[in-house]
Design a protein around this motif. Structure first.
Motif, PDB file in Angstrom:
ATOM      1  N   LEU A   1      10.684  14.997  14.887  1.00 46.26           N
ATOM      2  CA  LEU A   1      11.321  15.650  13.744  1.00 46.26           C
ATOM      3  C   LEU A   1      12.404  14.763  13.122  1.00 46.26           C
ATOM      4  O   LEU A   1      12.492  14.666  11.891  1.00 46.26           O
ATOM      5  CB  LEU A   1      11.907  16.997  14.173  1.00 46.26           C
ATOM      6  N   GLU A   2      13.217  14.107  13.959  1.00 49.01           N
ATOM      7  CA  GLU A   2      14.255  13.207  13.435  1.00 49.01           C
ATOM      8  C   GLU A   2      13.635  12.023  12.686  1.00 49.01           C
ATOM      9  O   GLU A   2      14.124  11.605  11.639  1.00 49.01           O
ATOM     10  CB  GLU A   2      15.149  12.676  14.573  1.00 49.01           C
ATOM     11  N   ARG A   3      12.543  11.492  13.215  1.00 46.15           N
ATOM     12  CA  ARG A   3      11.877  10.353  12.581  1.00 46.15           C
ATOM     13  C   ARG A   3      11.242  10.776  11.250  1.00 46.15           C
ATOM     14  O   ARG A   3      11.330  10.050  10.260  1.00 46.15           O
ATOM     15  CB  ARG A   3      10.833   9.756  13.523  1.00 46.15           C
ATOM     16  N   VAL A   4      10.616  11.934  11.251  1.00 49.75           N
ATOM     17  CA  VAL A   4      10.004  12.444  10.019  1.00 49.75           C
ATOM     18  C   VAL A   4      11.075  12.688   8.964  1.00 49.75           C
ATOM     19  O   VAL A   4      10.876  12.391   7.778  1.00 49.75           O
ATOM     20  CB  VAL A   4       9.191  13.738  10.297  1.00 49.75           C
ATOM     21  N   GLU A   5      12.223  13.183   9.375  1.00 49.94           N
ATOM     22  CA  GLU A   5      13.318  13.440   8.429  1.00 49.94           C
ATOM     23  C   GLU A   5      13.765  12.147   7.752  1.00 49.94           C
ATOM     24  O   GLU A   5      14.072  12.132   6.550  1.00 49.94           O
ATOM     25  CB  GLU A   5      14.494  14.109   9.153  1.00 49.94           C
ATOM     26  N   LEU A   6      13.797  11.044   8.492  1.00 48.27           N
ATOM     27  CA  LEU A   6      14.158   9.753   7.899  1.00 48.27           C
ATOM     28  C   LEU A   6      13.127   9.327   6.854  1.00 48.27           C
ATOM     29  O   LEU A   6      13.484   8.777   5.805  1.00 48.27           O
ATOM     30  CB  LEU A   6      14.280   8.673   8.981  1.00 48.27           C
ATOM     31  N   LEU A   7      11.855   9.575   7.140  1.00 49.39           N
ATOM     32  CA  LEU A   7      10.795   9.260   6.163  1.00 49.39           C
ATOM     33  C   LEU A   7      10.947  10.119   4.913  1.00 49.39           C
ATOM     34  O   LEU A   7      10.818   9.630   3.787  1.00 49.39           O
ATOM     35  CB  LEU A   7       9.409   9.486   6.774  1.00 49.39           C
ATOM     36  N   ARG A   8      11.222  11.401   5.114  1.00 52.28           N
ATOM     37  CA  ARG A   8      11.305  12.344   3.985  1.00 52.28           C
ATOM     38  C   ARG A   8      12.517  12.099   3.092  1.00 52.28           C
ATOM     39  O   ARG A   8      12.462  12.353   1.895  1.00 52.28           O
ATOM     40  CB  ARG A   8      11.339  13.785   4.508  1.00 52.28           C
TER      41      ARG A   8
ATOM     42  N   LYS B   1       0.854  -1.194   0.000  1.00 47.24           N
ATOM     43  CA  LYS B   1       0.000   0.000   0.000  1.00 47.24           C
ATOM     44  C   LYS B   1       0.886   1.238   0.000  1.00 47.24           C
ATOM     45  O   LYS B   1       1.918   1.268   0.661  1.00 47.24           O
ATOM     46  CB  LYS B   1      -0.894   0.029   1.241  1.00 47.24           C
ATOM     47  N   ARG B   2       0.456   2.244  -0.721  1.00 46.52           N
ATOM     48  CA  ARG B   2       1.182   3.518  -0.720  1.00 46.52           C
ATOM     49  C   ARG B   2       1.068   4.134   0.672  1.00 46.52           C
ATOM     50  O   ARG B   2      -0.031   4.344   1.174  1.00 46.52           O
ATOM     51  CB  ARG B   2       0.575   4.450  -1.771  1.00 46.52           C
ATOM     52  N   PRO B   3       2.201   4.396   1.328  1.00 50.27           N
ATOM     53  CA  PRO B   3       2.148   4.968   2.682  1.00 50.27           C
ATOM     54  C   PRO B   3       1.543   6.375   2.670  1.00 50.27           C
ATOM     55  O   PRO B   3       1.763   7.147   1.746  1.00 50.27           O
ATOM     56  CB  PRO B   3       3.616   5.033   3.107  1.00 50.27           C
ATOM     57  N   ASP B   4       0.792   6.680   3.716  1.00 47.40           N
ATOM     58  CA  ASP B   4       0.221   8.010   3.897  1.00 47.40           C
ATOM     59  C   ASP B   4       1.196   8.802   4.772  1.00 47.40           C
ATOM     60  O   ASP B   4       1.116   8.779   6.003  1.00 47.40           O
ATOM     61  CB  ASP B   4      -1.152   7.897   4.553  1.00 47.40           C
ATOM     62  N   LEU B   5       2.139   9.482   4.116  1.00 46.57           N
ATOM     63  CA  LEU B   5       3.198  10.179   4.855  1.00 46.57           C
ATOM     64  C   LEU B   5       2.661  11.286   5.746  1.00 46.57           C
ATOM     65  O   LEU B   5       3.173  11.507   6.845  1.00 46.57           O
ATOM     66  CB  LEU B   5       4.250  10.718   3.891  1.00 46.57           C
ATOM     67  N   LYS B   6       1.617  11.985   5.292  1.00 47.08           N
ATOM     68  CA  LYS B   6       1.043  13.054   6.127  1.00 47.08           C
ATOM     69  C   LYS B   6       0.484  12.492   7.425  1.00 47.08           C
ATOM     70  O   LYS B   6       0.708  13.049   8.498  1.00 47.08           O
ATOM     71  CB  LYS B   6      -0.039  13.804   5.348  1.00 47.08           C
ATOM     72  N   ALA B   7      -0.244  11.379   7.330  1.00 48.56           N
ATOM     73  CA  ALA B   7      -0.809  10.745   8.530  1.00 48.56           C
ATOM     74  C   ALA B   7       0.309  10.255   9.449  1.00 48.56           C
ATOM     75  O   ALA B   7       0.219  10.384  10.672  1.00 48.56           O
ATOM     76  CB  ALA B   7      -1.723   9.596   8.138  1.00 48.56           C
ATOM     77  N   MET B   8       1.369   9.705   8.855  1.00 46.52           N
ATOM     78  CA  MET B   8       2.496   9.232   9.655  1.00 46.52           C
ATOM     79  C   MET B   8       3.168  10.400  10.371  1.00 46.52           C
ATOM     80  O   MET B   8       3.508  10.306  11.553  1.00 46.52           O
ATOM     81  CB  MET B   8       3.501   8.495   8.769  1.00 46.52           C
ATOM     82  N   GLU B   9       3.356  11.498   9.661  1.00 47.42           N
ATOM     83  CA  GLU B   9       3.981  12.677  10.264  1.00 47.42           C
ATOM     84  C   GLU B   9       3.151  13.206  11.429  1.00 47.42           C
ATOM     85  O   GLU B   9       3.688  13.562  12.476  1.00 47.42           O
ATOM     86  CB  GLU B   9       4.202  13.763   9.213  1.00 47.42           C
ATOM     87  N   LEU B  10       1.822  13.254  11.248  1.00 47.69           N
ATOM     88  CA  LEU B  10       0.941  13.731  12.321  1.00 47.69           C
ATOM     89  C   LEU B  10       1.022  12.819  13.539  1.00 47.69           C
ATOM     90  O   LEU B  10       1.086  13.303  14.673  1.00 47.69           O
ATOM     91  CB  LEU B  10      -0.506  13.826  11.823  1.00 47.69           C
ATOM     92  N   ALA B  11       1.026  11.504  13.315  1.00 47.76           N
ATOM     93  CA  ALA B  11       1.123  10.549  14.429  1.00 47.76           C
ATOM     94  C   ALA B  11       2.455  10.704  15.156  1.00 47.76           C
ATOM     95  O   ALA B  11       2.500  10.689  16.394  1.00 47.76           O
ATOM     96  CB  ALA B  11       0.955   9.130  13.909  1.00 47.76           C
ATOM     97  N   LEU B  12       3.532  10.855  14.403  1.00 50.93           N
ATOM     98  CA  LEU B  12       4.844  11.032  15.017  1.00 50.93           C
ATOM     99  C   LEU B  12       4.895  12.315  15.841  1.00 50.93           C
ATOM    100  O   LEU B  12       5.392  12.327  16.971  1.00 50.93           O
ATOM    101  CB  LEU B  12       5.934  11.044  13.943  1.00 50.93           C
ATOM    102  N   LYS B  13       4.359  13.387  15.281  1.00 50.93           N
ATOM    103  CA  LYS B  13       4.370  14.684  15.978  1.00 50.93           C
ATOM    104  C   LYS B  13       3.575  14.614  17.285  1.00 50.93           C
ATOM    105  O   LYS B  13       3.957  15.194  18.293  1.00 50.93           O
ATOM    106  CB  LYS B  13       3.800  15.762  15.059  1.00 50.93           C
ATOM    107  N   LYS B  14       2.493  13.851  17.246  1.00 53.89           N
ATOM    108  CA  LYS B  14       1.613  13.746  18.412  1.00 53.89           C
ATOM    109  C   LYS B  14       2.218  12.891  19.529  1.00 53.89           C
ATOM    110  O   LYS B  14       2.005  13.167  20.704  1.00 53.89           O
ATOM    111  CB  LYS B  14       0.277  13.138  17.968  1.00 53.89           C
ATOM    112  N   HIS B  15       2.989  11.863  19.184  1.00 54.08           N
ATOM    113  CA  HIS B  15       3.390  10.874  20.182  1.00 54.08           C
ATOM    114  C   HIS B  15       4.875  10.817  20.542  1.00 54.08           C
ATOM    115  O   HIS B  15       5.241  10.115  21.482  1.00 54.08           O
ATOM    116  CB  HIS B  15       2.953   9.477  19.723  1.00 54.08           C
ATOM    117  N   PHE B  16       5.734  11.506  19.794  1.00 61.08           N
ATOM    118  CA  PHE B  16       7.168  11.354  20.023  1.00 61.08           C
ATOM    119  C   PHE B  16       7.872  12.693  20.178  1.00 61.08           C
ATOM    120  O   PHE B  16       7.751  13.558  19.311  1.00 61.08           O
ATOM    121  CB  PHE B  16       7.815  10.594  18.856  1.00 61.08           C
ATOM    122  N   PRO B  17       8.660  12.857  21.250  1.00 60.58           N
ATOM    123  CA  PRO B  17       9.407  14.106  21.403  1.00 60.58           C
ATOM    124  C   PRO B  17      10.472  14.286  20.312  1.00 60.58           C
ATOM    125  O   PRO B  17      10.811  15.408  19.958  1.00 60.58           O
ATOM    126  CB  PRO B  17      10.049  13.996  22.788  1.00 60.58           C
ATOM    127  N   ASP B  18      10.962  13.172  19.762  1.00 61.00           N
ATOM    128  CA  ASP B  18      11.966  13.246  18.697  1.00 61.00           C
ATOM    129  C   ASP B  18      11.331  13.077  17.308  1.00 61.00           C
ATOM    130  O   ASP B  18      11.960  12.588  16.377  1.00 61.00           O
ATOM    131  CB  ASP B  18      13.053  12.189  18.907  1.00 61.00           C
TER     132      ASP B  18
END
Length: 195
Positions: free
Chosen positions: A128-135, A109-126
């Motif tokens: 930004l680093e995780r989102v950068e790896l996705l990007r 399935k094509r990943p929903d990067l926006k949804a993943m970014e929102l979940a990461l922002k909501k639940h993880f203090p780090d």
């Protein structure tokens, strides 16, 4: 460099074991299981490591599993996505650089990067680093319209498509990934789950 894709190309495919919500809350471990194969026909061996659910250790564990294994003739690493154990995100550049091997990511399935970014922002203090790896992951290419997507690092996408075809026996998922899924799931729950 892979000049010609042979039917018996040595590939290791990784997947993670299942885990419950309590694993996430307690930052417990799940298994990371790799199956080493010659193409789609012969299982040569397996490797495993423990990773932290929602942790940041998956890249280090993948590198360790490949570099310190007895399988010195591997040609390609295959991953079933770039997040393991929840949101433990693989640094594809580091994995490629440290192992010296091309990396192919295969997803249905094509990943929903926006949804993943929102979940990461909501639940993880780090987050930004995780989102950068996705990007910074390579672009996603549609191999089978609406059914199979591939990312390739260290080799052309057409070569990655050839390797996916050569390592697939039944269905859409390459055998090393399909078997890694079965083994990791059975290891964590006592029996394999449906793909």
């Amino acid at each position: 460099m892979i000049r010609k894709v042979k039917p018996e190309i040595r590939v290791v495919g990784f997947d993670d074991g299942t885990f419950s919500f309590s694993f996430k809350a307690e930052r417990r471990k799940t298994v990371l299981f790799g199956v080493v194969m010659k193409g789609s026909k012969e299982v040569v061996g397996a490797v495993s490591r423990w990773i932290t659910v929602d942790g940041t250790d998956v890249t280090e564990k993948l590198i360790d599993a490949v570099v310190n294994s007895r399988f010195k003739d591997l040609r390609v690493i295959m991953l079933k996505g770039i997040t393991y154990g929840g949101f433990n995100v693989v640094d594809l550049d580091a994995l490629h650089r440290e192992t010296g091997l091309p990396v192919i990511v295969v997803v249905r399935k094509r990943p929903d990067l926006k949804a993943m970014e929102l979940a990461l922002k909501k639940h993880f203090p780090d987050w930004l680093e995780r989102v950068e790896l996705l990007r910074k992951a390579p672009p996603l290419f549609e191999m089978i319209p609406g059914k199979l997507y591939v990312q390739a690092l260290g080799l052309p996408v057409e070569t990655a498509f050839q390797i996916v075809r050569v390592t697939t026996k039944t269905g859409l998922i390459p055998e090393p990934l399909r078997l890694a899924h079965i083994m990791a799931s059975a290891f964590m729950t006592g029996e394999s789950k449906r793909e």
